[in-house]
Scaffold this motif. Structure first.
Motif, short mmCIF file in Angstrom:
data_model
loop_
_atom_site.label_atom_id
_atom_site.label_comp_id
_atom_site.label_asym_id
_atom_site.label_seq_id
_atom_site.Cartn_x
_atom_site.Cartn_y
_atom_site.Cartn_z
N UNK A 1 0.83 -1.18 0.00
CA UNK A 1 0.00 0.00 0.00
C UNK A 1 0.87 1.24 0.00
N UNK A 2 1.53 1.49 -1.05
CA UNK A 2 2.46 2.60 -1.09
C UNK A 2 1.75 3.95 -1.21
N UNK A 3 0.62 4.01 -1.90
CA UNK A 3 -0.07 5.28 -2.08
C UNK A 3 -1.23 5.46 -1.11
N UNK A 4 -1.45 4.52 -0.24
CA UNK A 4 -2.59 4.55 0.65
C UNK A 4 -2.13 4.47 2.09
N UNK A 5 -2.68 5.34 2.93
CA UNK A 5 -2.40 5.31 4.37
C UNK A 5 -3.38 4.33 5.01
N UNK A 6 -2.86 3.39 5.78
CA UNK A 6 -3.70 2.41 6.45
C UNK A 6 -4.11 2.91 7.83
N UNK A 7 -5.40 2.81 8.10
CA UNK A 7 -5.99 3.16 9.38
C UNK A 7 -6.66 1.89 9.90
N UNK A 8 -6.57 1.65 11.21
CA UNK A 8 -7.16 0.46 11.80
C UNK A 8 -8.25 0.85 12.81
N UNK A 71 -10.95 -3.89 2.73
CA UNK A 71 -10.56 -2.49 2.71
C UNK A 71 -11.82 -1.61 2.76
N UNK A 72 -11.93 -0.79 3.80
CA UNK A 72 -13.02 0.16 3.91
C UNK A 72 -12.45 1.53 3.55
N UNK A 73 -12.85 2.12 2.43
CA UNK A 73 -12.27 3.41 2.03
C UNK A 73 -12.70 4.54 2.96
N UNK A 74 -11.80 5.46 3.19
CA UNK A 74 -12.06 6.64 4.01
C UNK A 74 -11.85 7.89 3.16
N UNK A 75 -12.47 8.99 3.54
CA UNK A 75 -12.22 10.24 2.81
C UNK A 75 -10.73 10.57 2.83
N UNK A 76 -10.24 11.22 1.79
CA UNK A 76 -8.81 11.50 1.68
C UNK A 76 -8.30 12.41 2.77
N UNK A 77 -9.16 13.15 3.43
CA UNK A 77 -8.73 14.00 4.54
C UNK A 77 -9.09 13.34 5.86
N UNK A 78 -8.86 12.05 5.96
CA UNK A 78 -9.24 11.29 7.14
C UNK A 78 -8.66 11.90 8.41
N UNK A 85 0.59 11.74 6.10
CA UNK A 85 0.26 10.52 5.37
C UNK A 85 0.42 10.75 3.87
N UNK A 86 0.53 9.65 3.16
CA UNK A 86 0.70 9.75 1.71
C UNK A 86 -0.55 10.34 1.07
N UNK A 87 -0.41 10.98 -0.08
CA UNK A 87 -1.54 11.65 -0.73
C UNK A 87 -2.51 10.71 -1.44
N UNK A 88 -2.27 9.42 -1.42
CA UNK A 88 -3.08 8.49 -2.18
C UNK A 88 -4.41 8.14 -1.57
N UNK A 89 -4.74 8.63 -0.40
CA UNK A 89 -6.00 8.32 0.24
C UNK A 89 -5.80 7.41 1.44
N UNK A 90 -6.94 6.98 2.00
CA UNK A 90 -6.91 6.20 3.23
C UNK A 90 -7.81 4.99 3.08
N UNK A 91 -7.43 3.93 3.75
CA UNK A 91 -8.25 2.73 3.80
C UNK A 91 -8.21 2.23 5.24
N UNK A 92 -9.36 1.74 5.71
CA UNK A 92 -9.45 1.25 7.08
C UNK A 92 -9.63 -0.26 7.09
N UNK A 93 -8.93 -0.91 7.99
CA UNK A 93 -9.13 -2.32 8.29
C UNK A 93 -9.71 -2.39 9.69
N UNK A 94 -10.75 -3.20 9.87
CA UNK A 94 -11.44 -3.31 11.15
C UNK A 94 -11.42 -4.75 11.62
N UNK A 95 -11.16 -4.94 12.92
CA UNK A 95 -11.19 -6.27 13.52
C UNK A 95 -12.19 -6.29 14.66
N UNK A 96 -12.83 -7.44 14.83
CA UNK A 96 -13.56 -7.68 16.06
C UNK A 96 -12.54 -7.75 17.18
#
Length: 142
Positions: A1-8, A71-78, A85-96
C-alpha cells in the motif's frame, strides 16, 4: 500500500454490545461516532497498531478476533490519520476485538457508549464507519 495510508479500527464487542467512541476533533468531525483506532505507523504491524491504539485511546488491553470485511475506504482528509500521510487516500481495516484487561475510558474521545444490537444506529456514526456498522450488525446476536 504505497499510495494509501492504512488506518485500523476496533469493533469491540462485549455481551453482544458494540463499543462506539465519540470524536473530540477535528472540529468538522467533533461529536461524530466511530470505531476506536487510528493510523498505522511506518513499519508497524497493523494488528499491533490497533492494540496500541486501544491502549492509548481507551486504556484497555484487547485481543483481536477476525477481520471485518476488507478495505473500507475513508475520505482522503481522514481525521484518523496524520497530515504526513501519503496523498493516495486512506483505507481502514477493522477487527472484532474483546477487552481482556481494563475498563474502556474516553481518554481521547468525548464519550464512549455500549450499543445493544437494536441501538446500533442511535448515534450519528461518521459516514465512513456506517458500512462497517452494517457488516458488524450481521455478526451480533439478535
Amino acid at each position: 500500500m504505497t499510495d494509501t495510508q492504512l488506518v485500523v479500527g476496533a469493533a469491540i464487542v462485549e455481551g453482544g454490545r458494540l463499543l462506539a467512541a465519540q470524536r473530540s476533533g477535528p472540529p468538522a468531525l467533533r461529536g461524530g461516532w466511530e470505531f476506536p483506532g487510528g493510523k498505522v505507523d511506518p513499519g508497524e504491524d497493523e494488528r499491533a497498531a490497533l492494540v496500541r491504539e486501544c491502549a492509548e485511546e481507551l486504556g484497555v488491553q484487547v485481543v483481536l478476533g477476525r477481520q471485518v470485511g476488507g478495505d473500507w475506504p475513508l475520505p482522503s482528509a481522514s481525521p484518523s490519520a496524520s497530515s504526513n500521510a501519503s496523498p493516495g487516500g486512506y483505507v481502514m481495516h477493522v477487527w472484532l476485538a474483546s477487552v481482556v484487561a481494563g475498563v474502556p475510558r474516553p481518554l481521547e474521545h468525548l464519550a464512549l457508549r455500549w450499543l445493544e444490537p437494536h441501538e446500533l444506529y442511535d448515534v450519528p456514526w461518521l459516514a465512513a464507519d456506517l458500512p462497517v456498522v452494517a457488516a458488524i450488525e450481521k455478526l451480533l446476536p439478535e
